[in-house]
Enzyme design. Structure first.
Site, PDB file in Angstrom:
ATOM      1  N   ASN A 176     -26.950  55.381  -5.417  1.00 22.23           N
ATOM      2  CA  ASN A 176     -26.238  54.208  -4.963  1.00 22.23           C
ATOM      3  C   ASN A 176     -25.158  54.626  -4.101  1.00 22.23           C
ATOM      4  O   ASN A 176     -24.046  54.876  -4.771  1.00 22.23           O
ATOM      5  CB  ASN A 176     -26.280  53.297  -5.920  1.00 22.23           C
ATOM      6  CG  ASN A 176     -25.224  51.995  -5.501  1.00 22.23           C
ATOM      7  OD1 ASN A 176     -25.234  51.814  -4.426  1.00 22.23           O
ATOM      8  ND2 ASN A 176     -24.808  51.233  -6.701  1.00 22.23           N
ATOM      9  N   GLU A 185     -26.896  49.155 -16.897  1.00 25.43           N
ATOM     10  CA  GLU A 185     -25.568  49.786 -16.368  1.00 25.43           C
ATOM     11  C   GLU A 185     -24.336  48.863 -17.013  1.00 25.43           C
ATOM     12  O   GLU A 185     -23.933  48.053 -16.764  1.00 25.43           O
ATOM     13  CB  GLU A 185     -25.347  49.674 -14.956  1.00 25.43           C
ATOM     14  CG  GLU A 185     -26.507  50.255 -14.080  1.00 25.43           C
ATOM     15  CD  GLU A 185     -25.844  50.787 -12.677  1.00 25.43           C
ATOM     16  OE1 GLU A 185     -25.827  52.147 -12.309  1.00 25.43           O
ATOM     17  OE2 GLU A 185     -25.591  49.676 -11.834  1.00 25.43           O
ATOM     18  N   HIS A 199     -26.460  44.363  -8.888  1.00 20.35           N
ATOM     19  CA  HIS A 199     -25.630  45.417  -9.331  1.00 20.35           C
ATOM     20  C   HIS A 199     -23.965  44.398 -10.109  1.00 20.35           C
ATOM     21  O   HIS A 199     -23.763  43.632  -9.293  1.00 20.35           O
ATOM     22  CB  HIS A 199     -24.935  46.279  -8.218  1.00 20.35           C
ATOM     23  CG  HIS A 199     -24.301  47.408  -8.623  1.00 20.35           C
ATOM     24  ND1 HIS A 199     -22.881  47.349  -8.916  1.00 20.35           N
ATOM     25  CD2 HIS A 199     -24.639  48.722  -9.079  1.00 20.35           C
ATOM     26  CE1 HIS A 199     -22.467  48.586  -9.148  1.00 20.35           C
ATOM     27  NE2 HIS A 199     -23.433  49.342  -9.307  1.00 20.35           N
ATOM     28  N   GLU A 213     -21.190  45.187  -9.575  1.00 20.81           N
ATOM     29  CA  GLU A 213     -20.198  44.882  -8.305  1.00 20.81           C
ATOM     30  C   GLU A 213     -20.645  43.614  -7.482  1.00 20.81           C
ATOM     31  O   GLU A 213     -19.627  42.786  -6.841  1.00 20.81           O
ATOM     32  CB  GLU A 213     -20.197  46.109  -7.485  1.00 20.81           C
ATOM     33  CG  GLU A 213     -19.464  47.276  -8.169  1.00 20.81           C
ATOM     34  CD  GLU A 213     -19.670  48.530  -7.775  1.00 20.81           C
ATOM     35  OE1 GLU A 213     -20.282  48.756  -6.765  1.00 20.81           O
ATOM     36  OE2 GLU A 213     -19.440  49.643  -8.581  1.00 20.81           O
ATOM     37  N   GLY A 240     -18.304  53.898 -12.642  1.00 20.49           N
ATOM     38  CA  GLY A 240     -17.165  54.585 -11.964  1.00 20.49           C
ATOM     39  C   GLY A 240     -15.847  55.021 -12.579  1.00 20.49           C
ATOM     40  O   GLY A 240     -14.743  55.145 -12.065  1.00 20.49           O
ATOM     41  N   LYS A 246     -23.157  52.904  -2.392  1.00 23.11           N
ATOM     42  CA  LYS A 246     -22.322  51.766  -2.406  1.00 23.11           C
ATOM     43  C   LYS A 246     -21.868  52.012  -0.869  1.00 23.11           C
ATOM     44  O   LYS A 246     -22.451  52.159   0.044  1.00 23.11           O
ATOM     45  CB  LYS A 246     -21.268  52.077  -3.249  1.00 23.11           C
ATOM     46  CG  LYS A 246     -21.640  52.166  -4.691  1.00 23.11           C
ATOM     47  CD  LYS A 246     -20.784  52.057  -5.864  1.00 23.11           C
ATOM     48  CE  LYS A 246     -21.329  52.263  -7.223  1.00 23.11           C
ATOM     49  NZ  LYS A 246     -20.576  51.978  -8.387  1.00 23.11           N
ATOM     50  N   SER A 277     -21.348  56.344 -14.567  1.00 22.32           N
ATOM     51  CA  SER A 277     -20.781  57.735 -14.987  1.00 22.32           C
ATOM     52  C   SER A 277     -21.927  58.753 -15.231  1.00 22.32           C
ATOM     53  O   SER A 277     -21.460  59.674 -15.862  1.00 22.32           O
ATOM     54  CB  SER A 277     -19.497  57.608 -15.620  1.00 22.32           C
ATOM     55  OG  SER A 277     -18.586  56.795 -15.375  1.00 22.32           O
TER      56      SER A 277
HETATM   57  P1  PGA Z   1     -21.034  55.450 -10.850  1.00 24.38           P
HETATM   58  O1  PGA Z   1     -21.953  54.344 -10.461  1.00 24.38           O
HETATM   59  O2  PGA Z   1     -22.490  56.564 -11.211  1.00 24.38           O
HETATM   60  O3  PGA Z   1     -20.116  56.017 -10.091  1.00 24.38           O
HETATM   61  O4  PGA Z   1     -20.616  55.182 -12.342  1.00 24.38           O
HETATM   62  C1  PGA Z   1     -23.232  53.857 -11.023  1.00 24.38           C
HETATM   63  C2  PGA Z   1     -23.620  52.520 -10.283  1.00 24.38           C
HETATM   64  O5  PGA Z   1     -22.672  51.819  -9.984  1.00 24.38           O
HETATM   65  O6  PGA Z   1     -24.720  52.315  -9.979  1.00 24.38           O
END
Ligand code: PGA
Length: 254
Positions: free
Chosen positions: A9, A170, A98, A100, A176, A11, A216
């Site tokens: 992803n 997640e 997601h 976000e 993140g 982003k 992460s």
């Molecule tokens: P990350 O993000 O691996 O940077 O924690 C995962 C995601 O948001 O899908």
């Protein structure tokens, strides 16, 4: 039996050229290096989709996805992109729900149910994300939150439609942050999700559903996470932005 999938992803990162060079590197590495991962999915910003699909042609193991698509078929929604448009450039997947999108764009389970229907109606496979916040986990609410996200987001689908979906667990506190869920914490939730799916759709559908872990996840912690019986791969944010890091995660399944 369910597929092992590693999905990146990106982003809102990488300009057009940066995205193309990263993807070319990943393609070469994935082609040359052995892995048991059955499908590698790269979810890019909309601007990259068409070119990535063209580059991936002929590589049966690599698919492209978007990170969002609108719930309406088409219309006066300035700035939005429809599932049909995403599908028309050859993308196969779309990330929906997601955290976000839920947090910054107010996407609710009800809206996500509509987006899921529209994506499926247009031949896109949703990577449907669920997961609890730190506050919800500390309050002991995580199982309930996940159950509600499933009930309100995807349980309106019949088994046939549901079988097109990939789920991604997640935990919001792990995205993140550099703090990953332990393999025990992740496996506990993945097993819970599968048990919920078995109750709703039957054991066969539950056993056939790919459930990814995200938050992460990197080449260091992926081996332990992916070794868990109910973890079928990962949804990778930060570590998908470097070809070596991402490919090392793709190579974890052997
Ligand atoms: P990350 O993000 O691996 O940077 O924690 C995962 C995601 O948001 O899908």
């Amino acid at each position: 039996m369910r597929k092992k999938i590693v999905a990146g992803n990106w982003k809102m990162n990488l300009d057009y050229n940066e995205g193309l060079s990263l993807f070319s590197e990943v393609l070469n590495m994935v082609k040359d290096e052995a892995t048991g991962t059955q499908e590698v999915v790269v979810c890019s910003p909309f601007i990259h989709l068409h070119s990535l699909v063209q580059l991936a042609k002929g590589n049966g193991r690599v698919s492209i996805g978007a990170q969002n698509a609108h719930q309406a078929e088409s219309g006066a929604y300035t700035g939005e992109v429809s599932a049909k448009q995403v599908k028309s450039v050859g993308a196969a997947y779309v990330i929906l729900g997601h955290s976000e999108r839920r947090q910054y764009f107010g996407e609710t389970n009800q809206l996500l149910a509509q987006k899921t229907d529209t994506a499926l109606a247009n031949g896109l496979k949703p990577i449907f994300c669920i997961g609890e916040t730190l506050q919800e986990r500390e309050a002991g609410e995580h199982f309930n939150i996940i159950k509600t996200q499933l009930q309100e987001g995807v349980y309106h689908l019949d088994a046939d439609k549901f079988s097109q979906i990939v789920l991604a667990y997640e935990p919001v506190w792990a995205i993140g942050t550099g703090v990953t869920a332990t393999s025990e914490q992740a496996q506990e939730i993945h097993a819970f999700i599968r048990q919920e799916l078995a109750a709703k759709y039957g054991q066969q559908v539950a056993d056939d559903t790919t459930i990814l872990y995200g938050g992460s996840c990197n080449a260091k912690n992926a081996p332990e996470l992916f070794a868990q019986p109910d973890i079928d791969g990962g949804l990778i944010g930060g570590a998908s932005l470097k070809s070596r890091d991402f490919t090392d995660i793709v190579k974890v399944f052997n």
